[in-house]
Enzyme design. Sequence first.
Site, short mmCIF file in Angstrom:
data_model
loop_
_atom_site.label_atom_id
_atom_site.label_comp_id
_atom_site.label_asym_id
_atom_site.label_seq_id
_atom_site.Cartn_x
_atom_site.Cartn_y
_atom_site.Cartn_z
N LYS A 35 0.55 -1.46 0.12
CA LYS A 35 0.11 -0.16 0.17
C LYS A 35 0.55 0.86 0.13
CE LYS A 35 -0.42 -0.44 4.82
NZ LYS A 35 -1.41 -1.35 5.92
N ARG A 130 -9.79 -1.18 15.58
CA ARG A 130 -9.85 -0.59 14.43
C ARG A 130 -11.27 -0.69 13.17
NH1 ARG A 130 -4.42 0.83 11.09
NH2 ARG A 130 -5.09 -0.98 11.22
N TYR A 255 14.90 30.38 8.46
CA TYR A 255 13.64 31.33 8.36
C TYR A 255 13.26 31.41 10.15
CZ TYR A 255 11.98 31.01 4.03
OH TYR A 255 11.66 30.99 2.57
N MET A 303 11.41 25.01 2.13
CA MET A 303 10.84 24.31 0.87
C MET A 303 11.45 23.19 0.19
SD MET A 303 8.01 24.68 -2.05
CE MET A 303 6.57 25.61 -0.32
C1 LIG Z 1 0.27 -2.32 6.75
C2 LIG Z 1 -0.33 -3.52 6.88
C3 LIG Z 1 0.08 -4.59 7.36
C4 LIG Z 1 1.68 -4.53 7.10
O1 LIG Z 1 2.08 -3.95 8.50
P1 LIG Z 1 3.93 -3.48 8.57
O2 LIG Z 1 3.88 -2.86 9.56
O3 LIG Z 1 4.43 -2.68 7.52
O4 LIG Z 1 4.27 -4.63 8.11
C5 LIG Z 1 -0.21 -5.43 7.71
N1 LIG Z 1 -1.99 -6.35 7.51
C6 LIG Z 1 -2.14 -5.04 7.71
C7 LIG Z 1 -3.60 -5.15 7.57
C8 LIG Z 1 -2.18 -4.19 7.03
O5 LIG Z 1 -2.77 -3.13 6.90
#
Ligand SMILES: *Cc1c(COP(=O)(O)O)cnc(C)c1O
Length: 359
Positions: A35, A130, A255, A303
């Site tokens: 992701k 969650r 800055y 920046m």
């Molecule tokens: C992002 C995610 C992972 C991977 O997590 P890491 O800590 O990067 O290994 C695994 N399972 C789910 C459901 C996730 O959303």
Amino acid sequence: MSRRPLAQINTSALLHNVQIIRELAPNCKILAVLKANAYGHGLLAVAAQLKDAHAFGVARIDEALMLRAGGIVKPIVLLEGFFHADELSQIVASNLQVVVHHVAQVEALLKAELESPIHVWLKVDSGMHRLGLAPEDFAEIYKKLSESPNVLQPMRLMTHFACADEPDHPATLQQLALFKQTIGDARGEISIANSAGVVGWPQSHGDWIRPGLALYGVSPMTAGRATQHRLRPMMTFSSSVIAVRPVKKGEAVGYGATWIAPRDTRLAIVAIGYGDGYPRNAPCGTPVLINGTRYPIVGRVSMDMTTVDIGDADIEHGAQVVLWGEQLPVEEIAELVQTIPYELLCNITSRVQFRYISD
Ligand SMILES: *Cc1c(COP(=O)(O)O)cnc(C)c1O
């Protein structure tokens, strides 16, 4: 050599990390988590290298469709499932798998008329609070989905850890126990471990592990370092010196004039800033690496530029400056800016040039 900010991505490090992960969890299938543009490393470039993964995990359907459009044929799991029932036809058409974590998704799936059944990863909330089905709802939902013509059988069963990055946190064993108790003797492969689970909690490995961060060669443990787990960082984030100039004791830099030279010294002005994804809140003293030596940044990150106190070091215009990489762990920079490596990696912006190399 490039003078622009550069994210150099070493695909040999990725293959090395997969090998380490396989050694840690030798009997498991790997759902490689890609992701957020493969944690900033480049979705398709990383996917193309991961021949040893059994499936890929993404957060959203557009990430999955980018993989399919890029020619990726491996199984792809939507880790948050579908957000709306109207995505289901696309899910079937693109041969995607879904996590089902909410009663509304269950109802939509039961009601849908799919052209062919799909793989479901049924997610239980074992304590993160969650996503996930409440444990008390599991048995009934499992039964309903088991009888649905829309669902390939058996389903896979999963949960997600909240505190696995802390080696002795009691929540992890409680989550494991609640998950096992909830699924009872329900049929189906199980998946629990993220990277921290893979590295720190062997009892959580199950049938499918879900590593993300560890693939990219970064420690998933609090205060951890890649080398402790024999991982190799894939990314070297660098830029170059665009000016070297003297500054006198008492002169303010940058800055807000937040840093005042405590002595006569020299500054290297580096072409890197928050517009590239280098964190603006990096405090004075955050190290960068020039010619293999660490120097502290001083003043505010702007920046496009960052100032580094190089004293009387022999550093010239054009010198390469490493912001993080094998010799300067991104974990260390993340601690200094009070975030996690995940965020630094994801925040690299589109104006940074990417270059893929192998050993
Ligand atoms: C992002 C995610 C992972 C991977 O997590 P890491 O800590 O990067 O290994 C695994 N399972 C789910 C459901 C996730 O959303």
